[in-house]
Structure formats: structure tokens, C-alpha cells
Write a protein that holds these residues in place. Structure first.
Motif, PDB file in Angstrom:
ATOM      1  N   GLN A 129       0.821  -1.210   0.000  1.00 27.80           N
ATOM      2  CA  GLN A 129       0.000   0.000   0.000  1.00 27.80           C
ATOM      3  C   GLN A 129       0.855   1.260   0.000  1.00 27.80           C
TER       4      GLN A 129
ATOM      5  N   GLN B  68       1.734   1.670  -3.609  1.00 31.51           N
ATOM      6  CA  GLN B  68       0.564   2.176  -4.316  1.00 31.51           C
ATOM      7  C   GLN B  68       0.322   3.647  -4.002  1.00 31.51           C
TER       8      GLN B  68
ATOM      9  N   HIS C 148       2.710   5.825  -5.958  1.00 29.73           N
ATOM     10  CA  HIS C 148       2.330   5.854  -7.367  1.00 29.73           C
ATOM     11  C   HIS C 148       1.084   6.719  -7.582  1.00 29.73           C
TER      12      HIS C 148
END
Length: 373
Positions: free
Chosen positions: A141, A144, A147
Motif C-alpha cells: 500500500q 501504491q 504511485h
């Protein structure tokens, strides 16, 4: 013209209290977010009516978990700041976020509201350490979240990491650093775990259930971290903070340089013109309008605070800045203590800068005892 101030806004809602956390944060109280937003906006408006339309060069949205606020609430709060104060066009505006609650819609709102720096609470790349800390995310996470932040247009991204954790070795710390470096953030904060009274960690520590690294191991991990990040292109500028391409956290740097700042929200503190204001820690006391604690600082207090905060910085204390703020040279305030610590190898005086040496960083708390008012 007055120097601009910083603004700190506390957003105290969180999904779950971490085992080490002693910050005022309130899981399970999300139903009060709208009322809290209104209260913060009212406080900002009222404060501006009292101090005037000050210039603002940094804003920091901290928590708690700001990424748990509902859609439009951070936008409304920042709009109130701009309506009440003169926010500079290039102001640094930071928002903290936890990886598990950071989504693309929230990031898009932040960008539209003018937020230009995101600080993600990553803490560790090891699943067992995250479980021990009782974090509500995993490293996937974190990846993520970075990103998503980049996709939303953020280029100034900080990752918070933790060291001196139970069972931690340099090899484990290095693995976390490597995982963070793969994401190429602009900034890294690496904070040593502090066992705070009243937390679950404190109770476990008292029962002997938390085998922390000994002092020698902790300092070895710290200095290995400093060198490792330097080789990776991250310059240390404060005890726990490292920046690539000079992308320092301007808000925190100004605080360490003892610039004035205003605080809004439950538990938020501010320092303005020698007076410290501290809002009540309790969420409901704040919502009910309980007045802040106000303390007019003595000259001896402000002198010590400016010295203490500046010595956290690699640049050290600017004697010129100290004289301008305090009306007296630091060498006149503490002539004996300064000379004793220079001779003892804890301090160095270069030009108009007073700095801690490497030994001084290790023994900072001990050294500061001689400067207490």
C-alpha cells in the motif's frame, strides 16, 4: 515588513490508534468531522481578526490521519486560510496521509486545493514490524500510495520511517531504507521510536515485553542510516530528516529556526510574538469552544528554545538570527557552557554558526542541561 508565519492544522481523526502513538487522535469519531471542520474554520477566522492578515509561507496539515477527512473539508479549511491570511504564491502546503486511506479522489482534491507536498506514514517495509506497531497498512500500500501521489501530480513526497524498533538490526533497517529508496521520494524522515507513557507500548515495555536495541546498537543504526542515505543522495539537514536536491520540509525547517507559527484544531500549538497558545487536547473540549492555554514566555525561555531547536539542525544556530530575535548574542548568554562544550568536543563554532559535533548529536540531551533556564 514582518516575516511570514507558518500554519499548523491538526486533523485528529484516525482509523485505529497505533501502539506507540501518544498524539491526540480519535478513532471511531468520524461522525464529528463536519462539526470539527466548522470549528477549525471559525478559529482561523477569529484568530485572523485578532492578529491581522499575516503573510503565510507554509501550511502543514497533520494528524491523526488527514486522509480520513470527508470530501471538500480540507478544501474548505484551506479556503478559509486564504480568506483570512495572505498565503504566498509559492507557499509550501503539506498534508500527511496514511497509505491505507490514501485514494486518487482525495489526492485530486488536495492538488486542486493547492497542496503541493505529501507526507506518507510508511514506517517500515517489514510486515512483522508493521504488525508490532499496529499499523493498518502493508508495504504494498505504501508503493501504491506513492504511485497514486505521482499520478495526481505530486513531485514533493516524503516517507516517514521508524528506527530503534524492538528486535531491529542494521540489516533490517537497511532493507527498509532500500525499499524506500526504490520509490525515489524527495524527502525521508527517519524517527527513532520513543516509548511514551500512556501508550500500549509503554505498558508492554514496563512488563519487559519489548526488547529494544541497546544504546550502542541504536546509535550504530542511526549513523549507518545517515551515511547510507548520504551515499544515496539524501543530505541530512536535521537530526531525523534527509532531503534529495535540497527539497527540505520548509515548514519544519522554519520551526527549528524559531520562526513564528499559528496552530489550529484540537491540541494544536502556536508561537507568535513571544506568546504560546495551546488548544485543548480533547476533541469535545475543542468542539465546545474551550479556550486555549496561553503562556507569555520569559526571555530565558525563548533563548533556550531557539538554541535547542537550532542545534537539531546540521546548520546549527545562527548567532546573527539569535541576536536579531533575542536582542543579545548567544555567546553572552551562555559564555561558560559554550566554551566548556567546545573544549569537550560537543560543540563547534565556525564563523557565526554554533553547531553540535557528531559526539554532540549523540549526547545532545546531556549537553543541553547546561543551557536550561
Amino acid at each position: 515588513m514582518m516575516t511570514p508565519v507558518g500554519i499548523y492544522i491538526h486533523l485528529p481523526f484516525c482509523e485505529r490508534k497505533c501502539a506507540y502513538c501518544d498524539f491526540p487522535s480519535f478513532p471511531g469519531q468520524e461522525q464529528h468531522r463536519a462539526a470539527y471542520t466548522r470549528a477549525v474554520m471559525a478559529e482561523i477566522k477569529d484568530r485572523a481578526a485578532r492578529v491581522g492578515r499575516l503573510g503565510v509561507d507554509t501550511i502543514f496539515l497533520g494528524g491523526g490521519t488527514p486522509s480520513m477527512m470527508e470530501r471538500g473539508q480540507i478544501t474548505a479549511i484551506l479556503s478559509q486560510v486564504r480568506n483570512s491570511f495572505e498565503v504566498e504564491p509559492d507557499a509550501e502546503i503539506t498534508c500527511e496521509a496514511n497509505p491505507g486511506s490514501l485514494g486518487s479522489d482525495f489526492l485530486a482534491e488536495l492538488r486542486a486545493a493547492g497542496v503541493n507536498r505529501i507526507s506518507i506514514g510508511a514506517q517500515s517495509a517489514h510486515a512483522e514490524e508493521l504488525r508490532l506497531l499496529e499499523r493498518v497498512h502493508d508495504w504494498a500500500q505504501v508503493i501504491q500510495a506513492v504511485h497514486l501521489a505521482r499520478a495526481a501530480g505530486f513531485t514533493n513526497i516524503n516517507l516517514d520511517l521508524m528506527s530503534a524498533l524492538p528486535h531491529q538490526t542494521w540489516d533490517k533497517m537497511r532493507a527498509t531504507l532500500d525499499a524506500a529508496l526504490e520509490l525515489s521520494p524527495s524527502h525521508l524522515s527517519v524517527y527513532s521510536l520513543i516509548i511514551e507513557e500512556g501508550t500500549p507500548f509503554f505498558a508492554r515495555y514496563e512488563r519487559g515485553e519489548l526488547p529494544l536495541p541497546d544504546e550502542e546498537t541504536e546509535r550504530a543504526i542511526y549513523w549507518h542510516t545517515v551515511l547510507y542515505l548520504k551515499k544515496a543522495g539524501y543530505a541530512q539537514y536535521e537530526l531525523s530528516n534527509f532531503a534529495k536536491d535540497n527539497q527540505v520540509c520548509r515548514h519544519n525547517l522554519n520551526t527549528w529556526r524559531y520562526h513564528d507559527y499559528l496552530g489550529f484544531g484540537a491540541s494544536a500549538a502556536g508561537l507568535y510574538l513571544g506568546t504560546r497558545r495551546k488548544n485543548p487536547n480533547d476533541l469535545f473540549d475543542y468542539l465546545q469552544g474551550k479556550a486555549p492555554a496561553v503562556e507569555v514566555l520569559r526571555p530565558a525561555d525563548t533563548r533556550f528554545e531557539q538554541l535547542m531547536l537550532a542545534l537539531r539542525l546540521n546548520e546549527g544556530l545562527s548567532l546573527d538570527a539569535f541576536s536579531r530575535r533575542q536582542g543579545i548574542c548567544a555567546l553572552e548568554v551562555w559564555p561558560d557552557a559554550i566554551q566548556a562544550h567546545i573544549k569537550g568536543g560537543l560543540l563547534e563554532l565556525t564563523g557565526e554558526r554554533l553547531r553540535l559535533t557528531r559526539l554532540g548529536f549523540d549526547l545532545m540531551d546531556r549537553a543541553l542541561l547546561d543551557f536550561l533556564p
